[in-house]
Design a protein around this motif. Structure first.
Motif, PDB file in Angstrom:
ATOM      1  N   GLY A  65      -4.882   2.471 -36.332  1.00  0.00           N
ATOM      2  CA  GLY A  65      -3.656   1.798 -37.019  1.00  0.00           C
ATOM      3  C   GLY A  65      -2.695   0.984 -36.090  1.00  0.00           C
ATOM      4  O   GLY A  65      -1.885   0.168 -36.240  1.00  0.00           O
ATOM      5  N   LYS A  66      -3.110   1.044 -34.844  1.00  0.00           N
ATOM      6  CA  LYS A  66      -2.420   0.323 -33.507  1.00  0.00           C
ATOM      7  C   LYS A  66      -3.121  -0.869 -33.134  1.00  0.00           C
ATOM      8  O   LYS A  66      -2.286  -2.008 -33.296  1.00  0.00           O
ATOM      9  N   ASP A  67      -4.497  -0.926 -32.711  1.00  0.00           N
ATOM     10  CA  ASP A  67      -5.056  -1.938 -32.381  1.00  0.00           C
ATOM     11  C   ASP A  67      -6.482  -2.105 -32.532  1.00  0.00           C
ATOM     12  O   ASP A  67      -7.013  -0.987 -32.930  1.00  0.00           O
ATOM     13  N   LEU A  68      -7.048  -3.112 -32.350  1.00  0.00           N
ATOM     14  CA  LEU A  68      -8.464  -3.407 -32.725  1.00  0.00           C
ATOM     15  C   LEU A  68      -9.158  -3.379 -31.268  1.00  0.00           C
ATOM     16  O   LEU A  68     -10.343  -4.101 -31.238  1.00  0.00           O
ATOM     17  N   SER A  69      -8.871  -2.617 -30.445  1.00  0.00           N
ATOM     18  CA  SER A  69      -9.423  -2.725 -29.117  1.00  0.00           C
ATOM     19  C   SER A  69     -10.923  -1.927 -29.064  1.00  0.00           C
ATOM     20  O   SER A  69     -11.687  -2.381 -28.165  1.00  0.00           O
ATOM     21  N   GLN A  70     -11.186  -1.397 -30.124  1.00  0.00           N
ATOM     22  CA  GLN A  70     -12.586  -0.714 -30.231  1.00  0.00           C
ATOM     23  C   GLN A  70     -13.628  -1.705 -30.933  1.00  0.00           C
ATOM     24  O   GLN A  70     -14.783  -1.338 -31.320  1.00  0.00           O
ATOM     25  N   TRP A  71     -13.160  -2.907 -31.459  1.00  0.00           N
ATOM     26  CA  TRP A  71     -13.682  -3.814 -32.242  1.00  0.00           C
ATOM     27  C   TRP A  71     -13.704  -5.259 -31.501  1.00  0.00           C
ATOM     28  O   TRP A  71     -13.045  -5.728 -30.671  1.00  0.00           O
ATOM     29  N   ARG A  72     -14.673  -5.927 -31.886  1.00  0.00           N
ATOM     30  CA  ARG A  72     -14.836  -7.267 -31.296  1.00  0.00           C
ATOM     31  C   ARG A  72     -15.304  -8.333 -32.340  1.00  0.00           C
ATOM     32  O   ARG A  72     -15.925  -7.726 -33.474  1.00  0.00           O
ATOM     33  N   ASN A  85       1.533  -2.606 -39.995  1.00  0.00           N
ATOM     34  CA  ASN A  85       1.928  -1.409 -40.602  1.00  0.00           C
ATOM     35  C   ASN A  85       0.893  -0.386 -40.677  1.00  0.00           C
ATOM     36  O   ASN A  85       0.688   0.176 -41.593  1.00  0.00           O
ATOM     37  N   GLY A  86       0.035  -0.268 -39.492  1.00  0.00           N
ATOM     38  CA  GLY A  86      -0.798   0.864 -39.367  1.00  0.00           C
ATOM     39  C   GLY A  86      -2.284   0.555 -40.056  1.00  0.00           C
ATOM     40  O   GLY A  86      -3.108   1.399 -40.225  1.00  0.00           O
ATOM     41  N   TYR A  87      -2.326  -0.946 -40.558  1.00  0.00           N
ATOM     42  CA  TYR A  87      -3.502  -1.056 -40.902  1.00  0.00           C
ATOM     43  C   TYR A  87      -4.127  -2.295 -40.335  1.00  0.00           C
ATOM     44  O   TYR A  87      -3.367  -3.276 -39.897  1.00  0.00           O
ATOM     45  N   THR A  88      -5.390  -2.650 -40.879  1.00  0.00           N
ATOM     46  CA  THR A  88      -5.867  -4.057 -40.224  1.00  0.00           C
ATOM     47  C   THR A  88      -6.324  -4.579 -41.568  1.00  0.00           C
ATOM     48  O   THR A  88      -7.140  -3.801 -42.557  1.00  0.00           O
ATOM     49  N   TYR A 245      -7.931  -1.916 -44.255  1.00  0.00           N
ATOM     50  CA  TYR A 245      -8.708  -0.677 -43.632  1.00  0.00           C
ATOM     51  C   TYR A 245      -7.658   0.013 -42.769  1.00  0.00           C
ATOM     52  O   TYR A 245      -6.940  -0.499 -42.064  1.00  0.00           O
ATOM     53  N   ARG A 246      -7.821   1.662 -42.554  1.00  0.00           N
ATOM     54  CA  ARG A 246      -6.946   2.208 -41.561  1.00  0.00           C
ATOM     55  C   ARG A 246      -7.747   3.587 -41.374  1.00  0.00           C
ATOM     56  O   ARG A 246      -8.646   3.886 -42.273  1.00  0.00           O
ATOM     57  N   ASN A 247      -7.382   4.440 -40.335  1.00  0.00           N
ATOM     58  CA  ASN A 247      -7.986   5.488 -40.289  1.00  0.00           C
ATOM     59  C   ASN A 247      -9.202   5.803 -40.263  1.00  0.00           C
ATOM     60  O   ASN A 247     -10.048   6.444 -41.006  1.00  0.00           O
ATOM     61  N   ILE A 248      -9.978   4.941 -39.283  1.00  0.00           N
ATOM     62  CA  ILE A 248     -11.557   4.906 -39.160  1.00  0.00           C
ATOM     63  C   ILE A 248     -11.828   5.890 -37.971  1.00  0.00           C
ATOM     64  O   ILE A 248     -11.648   5.540 -36.938  1.00  0.00           O
ATOM     65  N   TRP A 249     -12.775   6.799 -38.352  1.00  0.00           N
ATOM     66  CA  TRP A 249     -13.274   7.801 -37.086  1.00  0.00           C
ATOM     67  C   TRP A 249     -14.664   8.102 -37.750  1.00  0.00           C
ATOM     68  O   TRP A 249     -15.119   8.177 -38.682  1.00  0.00           O
ATOM     69  N   LEU A 250     -15.310   8.760 -36.401  1.00  0.00           N
ATOM     70  CA  LEU A 250     -16.534   8.989 -36.972  1.00  0.00           C
ATOM     71  C   LEU A 250     -16.904  10.421 -35.829  1.00  0.00           C
ATOM     72  O   LEU A 250     -16.392  10.606 -34.976  1.00  0.00           O
ATOM     73  N   ARG A 251     -18.038  11.067 -36.384  1.00  0.00           N
ATOM     74  CA  ARG A 251     -18.558  12.055 -35.525  1.00  0.00           C
ATOM     75  C   ARG A 251     -19.993  11.673 -35.394  1.00  0.00           C
ATOM     76  O   ARG A 251     -20.605  11.519 -36.315  1.00  0.00           O
ATOM     77  N   GLU A 252     -20.503  11.747 -34.222  1.00  0.00           N
ATOM     78  CA  GLU A 252     -21.739  11.438 -33.914  1.00  0.00           C
ATOM     79  C   GLU A 252     -22.556  12.818 -34.272  1.00  0.00           C
ATOM     80  O   GLU A 252     -22.215  13.857 -34.079  1.00  0.00           O
ATOM     81  N   LEU A 253     -23.673  12.434 -34.887  1.00  0.00           N
ATOM     82  CA  LEU A 253     -24.671  13.823 -35.277  1.00  0.00           C
ATOM     83  C   LEU A 253     -25.664  13.896 -34.542  1.00  0.00           C
ATOM     84  O   LEU A 253     -26.175  12.995 -33.840  1.00  0.00           O
ATOM     85  N   PRO A 254     -26.052  15.208 -34.010  1.00  0.00           N
ATOM     86  CA  PRO A 254     -27.083  15.466 -33.324  1.00  0.00           C
ATOM     87  C   PRO A 254     -28.670  15.072 -33.945  1.00  0.00           C
ATOM     88  O   PRO A 254     -28.480  14.738 -35.161  1.00  0.00           O
ATOM     89  N   GLU A 255     -29.776  14.609 -33.216  1.00  0.00           N
ATOM     90  CA  GLU A 255     -30.869  14.291 -33.677  1.00  0.00           C
ATOM     91  C   GLU A 255     -31.389  15.269 -34.860  1.00  0.00           C
ATOM     92  O   GLU A 255     -31.949  14.875 -35.750  1.00  0.00           O
TER      93      GLU A 255
END
Ligand code: MG
Length: 359
Positions: A65-72, A85-88, A245-255
């Motif tokens: 919700g703060k910035d798009l530093s993880q995106w390009r 306001n916490g969303y993009t 969009y807001r609150n985007i997160w992920l968990r990487e899954l093992p093979e």
């Protein structure tokens, strides 16, 4: 050559699915893409959900919700979507945005809201999309009271699979996608070994049930698999509509679906003749509660029945030590005079039970 091999793999399915009409070697679907005659998924009103869903401790936060530093942008420059306001918000003409990091198998959580007031219709209303590996789109669309082709409505695998049900919330309300994704597997020559698969919950309701992508998702065009890297960026679509969009997160899954390496090392076996096996046969009373454990022989096999268990084969490793055929447990006999068992110890799941022969 690659494509031909892949088509060969699909061929039996194609023959089955297209029997009685002209064979269409391009798709294993029961429908052509974007067919308006396809049945509409039933509308289901979702229950209230506690949003935003907080990420678990091992999650990678893609947008807090703060910035798009993880995106390009596609060209690598900074993502130009608005952050307020916490969303993009997908900003018309600013293009798709891509994660800076790359991902393969994942559990992805995304919250989104369609524009309010709703404008446009069909594919023109609240259109965006979550592209797994930048190639496989889970459609984002305002599908609240907005008809379109079913394989293009919200939570569709775009152009391939309509959602099982339509659980869209009204425009302006936050809604959630929980996406469980297994990437396709290719061998080193680029031959498809396993298609990608996805399971999706929309607002907590199952809408895609482990479906197999049959290629890259696309408008109009069928694009068969082409080998690609094991990890690629996730992207979000700019379709010209101000989807939030807001609150985007992920968990990487093992093979593989359990942690750690496999351990199916076979302990050396010995062969005991039927008359040798007969020495172990009998009833044993187990501490502490007096359960009866029975050991008997069928042909060349020694079998056990622990209380009311089914027949369980005991595999001999020595005249004292046996293991259960399918279970990580051992039976160790305490042998008396003439190697006749007096008792045995069952080791199972960290517990030991001693059973003494009664007959
Ligand atoms: Mg889209």
């Amino acid at each position: 050559m690659r494509k031909h091999k892949f088509l060969l793999l699909l061929l039996p399915a194609c023959i089955f699915l297209t029997s009685g009409r002209q064979a269409n070697a391009q798709t294993p679907s029961r429908w052509k893409a974007h067919d308006m005659n396809r049945p509409r998924p039933p509308v289901v009103k979702p229950a209230a959900q506690a949003l935003p869903v907080p990420p678990p401790a091992d999650a990678i936060i893609l947008f807090d919700g703060k910035d798009l530093s993880q995106w390009r942008r596609q060209d690598g420059g900074p993502a130009k979507w608005a952050v307020v306001n916490g969303y993009t918000e997908s900003t018309k003409g600013s293009g798709y945005i891509y994660t800076r990091r790359t991902f393969g198998d994942m559990q992805l959580h995304v919250e989104w809201a369609a524009p309010l007031p709703a404008e446009g219709k069909g594919q023109g209303r609240g259109n965006s999309g979550v592209y797994l590996m930048g190639l496989y789109e889970i459609q984002v669309l305002d599908s609240y009271d907005n008809d379109t082709y079913p394989d293009g409505q919200a939570a569709a695998v775009y152009g391939q699979y309509p959602p099982l049900v339509n659980v869209c919330r009204p425009p302006g309300e936050w809604q959630s996608y929980d996406i469980f994704f297994r990437r396709p597997r290719f061998n080193p020559d680029g031959l498809l070994l396993e298609p990608g698969r996805v399971t999706v919950l929309h607002n907590g309701v199952l809408v895609q049930d482990n479906v197999k992508f049959w290629g890259f998702t696309n408008w109009l065009q069928h694009i068969p698999y082409e080998a690609h890297p094991d990890r690629l960026p996730i992207s979000l679509q700019d379709h010209g509509n101000p989807v939030r969009y807001r609150n985007i997160w992920l968990r990487e899954l093992p093979e593989q679906s359990e942690p750690g390496p496999a351990n199916l090392k076979e302990e050396p076996m010995i062969v005991l003749q039927p008359q040798e096996l007969d020495r172990y046969v009998g009833k044993y009373r187990a501490a502490p509660n007096g359960d009866i454990f029975a050991i008997y022989r069928e042909g060349q096999k020694l079998l056990a029945n622990f209380s009311n268990s089914a027949k369980i084969e005991l595999v001999p490793h020595s005249t004292r030590r046996f293991s259960l055929r399918w279970t990580a447990a051992t039976v160790t006999f305490d042998l008396g005079a003439n190697d006749i068992p007096k008792s045995f110890t069952l080791d199972i799941g960290g517990d030991q039970r001693v059973a003494t022969k009664v007959e």
